[in-house]
Enzyme design. Sequence first.
Site, PDB file in Angstrom:
ATOM      1  N   ASN A 226       0.773  -0.970  -0.141  1.00 59.88           N
ATOM      2  CA  ASN A 226      -0.089   0.108   0.544  1.00 59.88           C
ATOM      3  C   ASN A 226       1.254   1.313  -0.219  1.00 59.88           C
ATOM      4  O   ASN A 226       2.125   0.819   0.218  1.00 59.88           O
ATOM      5  CB  ASN A 226      -1.216   0.042   1.075  1.00 59.88           C
ATOM      6  CG  ASN A 226      -1.832  -1.951   1.541  1.00 59.88           C
ATOM      7  OD1 ASN A 226      -2.133  -1.954   0.661  1.00 59.88           O
ATOM      8  ND2 ASN A 226      -1.718  -1.362   2.834  1.00 59.88           N
ATOM      9  N   HIS A 227       0.161   2.698  -0.085  1.00 63.33           N
ATOM     10  CA  HIS A 227       1.379   3.090  -0.211  1.00 63.33           C
ATOM     11  C   HIS A 227       1.408   4.126   1.310  1.00 63.33           C
ATOM     12  O   HIS A 227       0.068   3.888   1.527  1.00 63.33           O
ATOM     13  CB  HIS A 227       0.350   4.727  -1.406  1.00 63.33           C
ATOM     14  CG  HIS A 227       0.834   4.639  -3.245  1.00 63.33           C
ATOM     15  ND1 HIS A 227       2.109   4.673  -3.145  1.00 63.33           N
ATOM     16  CD2 HIS A 227      -0.135   3.630  -3.720  1.00 63.33           C
ATOM     17  CE1 HIS A 227       1.872   4.138  -4.867  1.00 63.33           C
ATOM     18  NE2 HIS A 227       0.750   4.091  -5.137  1.00 63.33           N
TER      19      HIS A 227
END
Lengths: 230, 230
Positions: free
Chosen positions: B39-40
């Site tokens: 995930n960012h």
Amino acid sequence: EILDAVSNCFDTGTLAGLRVHITAGPTQEPLDPVRYISNHSSGKMGYALAQAATDAGAAVTLISGPVNLAQPDHVKRISVTTAQEMLSASLANIDDCDIFIACAAVADYRPTAIAEHKIKKGNEEIMELHLVKNPDIVATVASLENKPFTVGFAAETRDVINYARGKLAKKGLDMIVANDVSQAGIGFNSDENAVTLVTANQQTSIPQTSKRQLAVQLIEQIAKHYKTSK
Amino acid sequence: EILDAVSNCFDTGTLAGLRVHITAGPTQEPLDPVRYISNHSSGKMGYALAQAATDAGAAVTLISGPVNLAQPDHVKRISVTTAQEMLSASLANIDDCDIFIACAAVADYRPTAIAEHKIKKGNEEIMELHLVKNPDIVATVASLENKPFTVGFAAETRDVINYARGKLAKKGLDMIVANDVSQAGIGFNSDENAVTLVTANQQTSIPQTSKRQLAVQLIEQIAKHYKTSK
């Protein structure tokens, strides 16, 4: 540093007047605005090659995926995220390229569709993700009619040289740099690396050293083979 | 800096004697030795919270996914990669925890199986990836009999407050920090953020500011609500 002095004394000019394009880092393939698929790659090897090629007199374009590295001096950097963006950037100025070094760890597959909004976690215990193959950047470049001298990288965890020879032939590369990423302390996210350089007729091992020193040696070898090929 | 002075004057002691555990950063879920889903998340918000909680007198344990951030002073950091590792680290010392702040962007799903060797790119244009749901770390902590004061984060791209209220109730949290990650310039990988703090009875918006200043305000609010809850 001594290395600076050495590289300034001996390497200056081996690539003078040549234009070198280098891809570096991972690509990120988004699933939705927050999730992505990626590969372990710090970008350090590609950035070190960009520096070494510049020191050797080349005009360097660095096509870089998302990394946490400073832009090397005197290098033109093009920042990209996905494999498709990296391919576009690689082909955009390919007519101006003498040597293409594909050092990036490109994601082989990307999600078929990118969700516009964050996918909500449902109650499903299992999820199927549909992926589609990404373009093969180095093979695409090597298939061009007026192709540059094309160097690929092969990061493998077993049977490294055999896989590398297969890729060299199948993709039509001039040279492939093979490394065994299953060995601790070298390769991905490490500051050191050890590689075997494979061409159609030759195979040369470079023992473990810093990525910076390795880059200087690789650029020397690439310059030598490039000149032989002309 | 002025902020240092201010935080030393006003915040010292609001969490004195309390043990605060904070999760931060993304998790990486490996597909094989080189590929992963993630995930960012830069980890900046969680690390800023760890610093602010330390400045407020707490003994802080930071359970961190892979990030490029220096370890904050006086904070015990436990480094993890996957959601399962983050859950284990979160539960290991949970009896010693007064306030649990789940700031990490945990991957909801992980590949069903991790390949021991790099998966070879075949000729298939399409690939199906089989994923299984990861444990919900903050919900697991909130379900414990002697649960700490539990704070979750909700990163959404739409209908932010409604989703946050739903998560608060469903997961049994004491507080949730909601932010709209679809807005440019805040949230993931940014230095600034804007959030809405949601409890069962209250809703408080904190307008866009640096993550460091936001962390100081959040820790103040968390300390206030923690004390009210006792």
